[in-house]
Design an enzyme around this catalytic site. Sequence first.
Site, PDB file in Angstrom:
ATOM      1  NE  ARG A 105     -27.646  55.119  46.462  1.00 13.59           N
ATOM      2  CZ  ARG A 105     -28.147  55.381  47.550  1.00 13.59           C
ATOM      3  NH1 ARG A 105     -28.541  54.300  48.225  1.00 13.59           N
ATOM      4  NH2 ARG A 105     -29.101  56.536  47.911  1.00 13.59           N
ATOM      5  CG  HIS A 153     -24.385  57.296  49.055  1.00 11.91           C
ATOM      6  ND1 HIS A 153     -24.634  57.927  47.899  1.00 11.91           N
ATOM      7  CD2 HIS A 153     -23.565  57.877  49.876  1.00 11.91           C
ATOM      8  CE1 HIS A 153     -23.584  58.904  47.613  1.00 11.91           C
ATOM      9  NE2 HIS A 153     -22.832  58.890  48.990  1.00 11.91           N
ATOM     10  CE1 TYR A 208     -31.929  56.469  50.792  1.00  8.54           C
ATOM     11  CE2 TYR A 208     -30.632  56.316  53.094  1.00  8.54           C
ATOM     12  CZ  TYR A 208     -30.671  55.960  51.574  1.00  8.54           C
ATOM     13  OH  TYR A 208     -29.574  55.589  50.799  1.00  8.54           O
TER      14      TYR A 208
END
Length: 373
Positions: free
Chosen positions: A266, A270, A279
Amino acid sequence: MSSSTDPIPEVPLVQLLAPSGERMTDPQHSFDGDRAEIEALYRDLVMTRRVDTEAYALQRHGELGLWPPALGQEAAQIGSARALRDHDFAFPTYRDHGVAWCRGVDPTLLLGIFRGADLGGWDPADHGLALPNIIIGAQTLHATGYAMALSLEGLVGTGDPDRDSAVIAYFGDGATSQGDVSEALDWAAVHQSPVVFFCENNHYAISVPVASQTRVPIVQRAAGFGLPGVRVDGNDVLACLAVTRRALQRARDGEGPTLIEAVTYRMGAHTTSDDPSRYRDAAEVDGWKAKDPLDRVRRLLVAEGTTDQFFADLEDEADALGLRLRTACQQIPEPDLAELFDHVFVESTVENRQQQAEHVAWRDSIEGSVVAS
């Protein structure tokens, strides 16, 4: 006795097209299509990415409440979805915009979901595609039940290609931490149901990396449930097509389920409410951008003689799609919230009708006060 320091065995990765655009070979899987088919796949990739980037921009301009980007995962979705036949059925996630594209769903209908105006707007029976699932992992159980019904109806293993059918269930690596997925794998294996479990391992369940969810590759779970598993380069549209095509045919022939782990990434957030820089670091993202699923197909096509005009025409087509999406989004009518009560029960209750009447009275009073002012 094993310990936490024991090496984790390598799992072969099916790859038919390298990031450089070079063709690869695999002992069990091959892509036999011609350049025209690859051009068609490339068109799917480009148009799906345009849907994604336009919707992302629409959300940023306040036209959508939310959008889950699929940037980087197009090959996994297009390759697997193009392996489906018309009478097969797919159960997607909320991120599988490419699957919807391949099943003939007007992408403007996706916008309505994330604008909060409707629940999808298409009849699943018309497209062989369920509405996108928001509850993580639940669609794997739905797919397994549907596949069991195909077997009970005699639509599997007859040898008639116009009759034999299969099901595909999409889910991410994060969903494999849900019990629903394990239940679906077990039930499908026990009953030898004609379903392909297609895991888009994009390396993150929101902010949780896959290494914090499982110590071994996801595909190895297949053996524990008694079904075959295949690990494929999820950024390779040719490999995803070949692997899924074989698994679906196995299901149609009555040979049972398969778990496919498509290793992809990805590249974006998200959802539009997420900040992935919190992160993961930029170097990791850059490393995966070098494996972009669209770039490798374009390199292959250029090497095999596709003309500049093809790419120019495709860019114009994508621009036209972008304009249509922007226009359509702004013209989506606001829903009548009173209609929500009509879909709560098969047969409405006294309490439900009373609540609906109270809402209508409140709505009318608000609208009346606005007009009066």
